[in-house]
Design a protein around this motif. Structure first.
Motif, PDB file in Angstrom:
ATOM      1  N   PRO A 150       0.804  -1.230   0.000  1.00 58.70           N
ATOM      2  CA  PRO A 150       0.000   0.000   0.000  1.00 58.70           C
ATOM      3  C   PRO A 150       0.834   1.275   0.000  1.00 58.70           C
ATOM      4  N   GLU A 151       2.120   1.161   0.275  1.00 60.82           N
ATOM      5  CA  GLU A 151       2.970   2.346   0.337  1.00 60.82           C
ATOM      6  C   GLU A 151       3.447   2.801  -1.044  1.00 60.82           C
ATOM      7  N   LEU A 152       3.129   2.047  -2.087  1.00 60.92           N
ATOM      8  CA  LEU A 152       3.589   2.394  -3.428  1.00 60.92           C
ATOM      9  C   LEU A 152       2.709   3.469  -4.057  1.00 60.92           C
ATOM     10  N   ASP A 153       3.309   4.285  -4.895  1.00 61.91           N
ATOM     11  CA  ASP A 153       2.568   5.270  -5.693  1.00 61.91           C
ATOM     12  C   ASP A 153       2.371   4.663  -7.075  1.00 61.91           C
ATOM     13  N   LEU A 154       1.444   3.720  -7.180  1.00 66.45           N
ATOM     14  CA  LEU A 154       1.239   2.990  -8.429  1.00 66.45           C
ATOM     15  C   LEU A 154       0.573   3.875  -9.480  1.00 66.45           C
ATOM     16  N   GLN A 155       1.124   3.836 -10.688  1.00 65.52           N
ATOM     17  CA  GLN A 155       0.607   4.594 -11.824  1.00 65.52           C
ATOM     18  C   GLN A 155       0.169   3.587 -12.893  1.00 65.52           C
ATOM     19  N   PRO A 156      -1.026   3.011 -12.768  1.00 59.98           N
ATOM     20  CA  PRO A 156      -1.417   1.894 -13.628  1.00 59.98           C
ATOM     21  C   PRO A 156      -1.503   2.234 -15.104  1.00 59.98           C
ATOM     22  N   ASP A 157      -1.726   3.502 -15.448  1.00 68.18           N
ATOM     23  CA  ASP A 157      -1.852   3.873 -16.851  1.00 68.18           C
ATOM     24  C   ASP A 157      -0.503   4.177 -17.505  1.00 68.18           C
ATOM     25  N   SER A 158       0.543   4.307 -16.695  1.00 68.08           N
ATOM     26  CA  SER A 158       1.854   4.672 -17.235  1.00 68.08           C
ATOM     27  C   SER A 158       2.537   3.459 -17.856  1.00 68.08           C
ATOM     28  N   VAL A 159       3.197   3.683 -18.987  1.00 67.95           N
ATOM     29  CA  VAL A 159       3.971   2.627 -19.618  1.00 67.95           C
ATOM     30  C   VAL A 159       5.349   2.523 -18.975  1.00 67.95           C
ATOM     31  N   LEU A 160       5.859   3.632 -18.425  1.00 65.34           N
ATOM     32  CA  LEU A 160       7.153   3.580 -17.745  1.00 65.34           C
ATOM     33  C   LEU A 160       7.237   4.684 -16.712  1.00 65.34           C
ATOM     34  N   THR A 161       8.117   4.479 -15.717  1.00 66.07           N
ATOM     35  CA  THR A 161       8.399   5.500 -14.715  1.00 66.07           C
ATOM     36  C   THR A 161       9.901   5.564 -14.493  1.00 66.07           C
ATOM     37  N   ASP A 162      10.370   6.708 -14.041  1.00 65.00           N
ATOM     38  CA  ASP A 162      11.793   6.942 -13.784  1.00 65.00           C
ATOM     39  C   ASP A 162      11.888   7.843 -12.569  1.00 65.00           C
ATOM     40  N   GLN A 163      12.360   7.301 -11.453  1.00 59.80           N
ATOM     41  CA  GLN A 163      12.471   8.104 -10.236  1.00 59.80           C
ATOM     42  C   GLN A 163      13.575   7.567  -9.349  1.00 59.80           C
ATOM     43  N   GLY A 164      14.566   8.390  -9.088  1.00 55.86           N
ATOM     44  CA  GLY A 164      15.602   8.060  -8.126  1.00 55.86           C
ATOM     45  C   GLY A 164      16.417   6.821  -8.455  1.00 55.86           C
ATOM     46  N   GLY A 165      16.724   6.619  -9.725  1.00 54.60           N
ATOM     47  CA  GLY A 165      17.499   5.442 -10.099  1.00 54.60           C
ATOM     48  C   GLY A 165      16.700   4.164 -10.142  1.00 54.60           C
ATOM     49  N   ILE A 166      15.377   4.293 -10.081  1.00 54.80           N
ATOM     50  CA  ILE A 166      14.472   3.147 -10.187  1.00 54.80           C
ATOM     51  C   ILE A 166      13.594   3.350 -11.421  1.00 54.80           C
ATOM     52  N   TYR A 167      13.553   2.343 -12.270  1.00 55.13           N
ATOM     53  CA  TYR A 167      12.738   2.395 -13.479  1.00 55.13           C
ATOM     54  C   TYR A 167      11.749   1.229 -13.459  1.00 55.13           C
ATOM     55  N   THR A 168      10.514   1.489 -13.862  1.00 54.94           N
ATOM     56  CA  THR A 168       9.544   0.397 -13.984  1.00 54.94           C
ATOM     57  C   THR A 168       8.836   0.503 -15.328  1.00 54.94           C
TER      58      THR A 168
END
Length: 328
Positions: A150-168
């Motif tokens: 529950p602590e995650l800031d999930l972005q379900p519509d995003s194809v990618l994210t880039d924050q603080g050396g972490i990519y999803t």
């Protein structure tokens, strides 16, 4: 040169590991053709260096074990760890891959960048790397990840994210947009464009909402709210209001909205919109040609409102959705 470590286990999705491997290798080839040095030193890493046999008729020859890639080494060489998607249930994989999860955490704390493709985000979340960070995953596991983490800031519509050396990256092959993004970030725009053209991958897919399947969000125990959801799903073709649904379950509008959101995690009006748009998506996939008629069939009185809601929830217009997924 950037060291890239693709983390492999017996449950890995073949394409999720092989495709980025191919893209990074081809990027090096393209750079050499341009008279430049190769950018990536790519290794397959597993808990033990060995041939990792997958569920299907395929295996990976992993050259290095986790112990052979200590955090200090990867951090010193500006490393990047890539975690592919997996098949199976997370509860089973978590216990099988506890060493890899701990290894990821140690690497990130030592300065290594970490990227996940599709469901590989579970590894990052379990390692505590995604707390408070914007992240994405396959649209089908978003609800499960929200319950587990529950602590995650999930972005379900995003194809990618880039924050603080972490990519999803998003679901399935849409996550290849993240690999292209990393190529462009580390090698420059021109190389990124050449690689995208080489693999014929469109670089403009920044939203994966149009891939999602509305599941009903009915895994809760509130019978009255379940009755309300059933009413909405049975009357999607009508211009139903929140007040009308609340009266069906003998609640005041205020109490109904509060209780509905508590059970379903979205508001009643958003649920009504999602049901209507999911019906519209199915119709467009089946070859529905007249969008004006479809507008009325799903309970909207004007096409402008329908198009606006459709694009907000899917990221594309009804016409574009029909062109992408409709029968010819």
């Amino acid at each position: 040169m950037k060291s890239v470590y693709i983390l492999v286990n017996e449950d890995v999705v073949l394409s999720s590991a092989a495709a980025p491997l191919d893209i990074f290798v081809r990027t090096n080839d393209i750079l050499r053709q341009m008279g430049r040095a190769a950018a990536f030193d790519i290794s397959l890493v597993a808990e033990q260096a060995s041939d990792i046999r997958l569920g299907g008729p395929a295996s990976f020859a992993c050259q290095r074990s986790l112990e052979e890639v200590p955090p200090k080494s990867a951090g010193h060489h500006q490393g990047l760890i890539l975690v592919p998607a997996f098949d199976g249930e997370w509860d089973q994989l978590r216990s099988k891959n506890s060493a890899a999860i701990a290894w990821l955490k140690q690497h990130y704390e030592a300065g290594t960048e970490v990227a996940s493709l599709c469901k590989g985000s579970y590894f990052l979340a379990e390692a505590g790397l995604l707390e408070g960070k914007a992240c994405t995953s396959h649209w089908a596991v978003i609800d499960d990840m929200r319950r587990r983490f529950p602590e995650l800031d999930l972005q379900p519509d995003s194809v990618l994210t880039d924050q603080g050396g972490i990519y999803t990256g998003g679901g399935a092959f849409s996550s290849l947009n993240l690999v292209l993004y990393l190529v462009e970030k580390f090698c420059g725009h021109e190389v990124g464009v050449r690689v995208a053209k080489n693999f014929s991958i469109h670089r403009d897919h920044m939203n994966q909402a149009h891939f999602s399947i509305f599941s009903g969000l009915n895994r809760h125990g509130d019978k009255a709210i379940l009755d309300a959801q059933n009413f909405i799903e049975e009357h999607y073709g009508e211009d139903i209001s929140v007040e009308q649904v609340a009266s069906q379950v003998n609640m005041s509008k205020r109490n109904f909205i509060r209780r509905f959101k508590q059970a379903v995690q979205i508001t009643p009006i958003e649920y009504i919109q999602r049901v209507k748009i999911e019906v519209a998506k199915k119709a467009l996939e089946s070859g529905k040609r007249n969008i004006q008629a479809l507008t009325y069939e799903v309970g909207y009185n004007d096409s402008k409102t329908f198009r606006s809601v459709f694009k907000r929830l899917t990221g594309v217009t009804p016409q574009d959705y029909r062109n992408k997924y409709g029968r010819l």
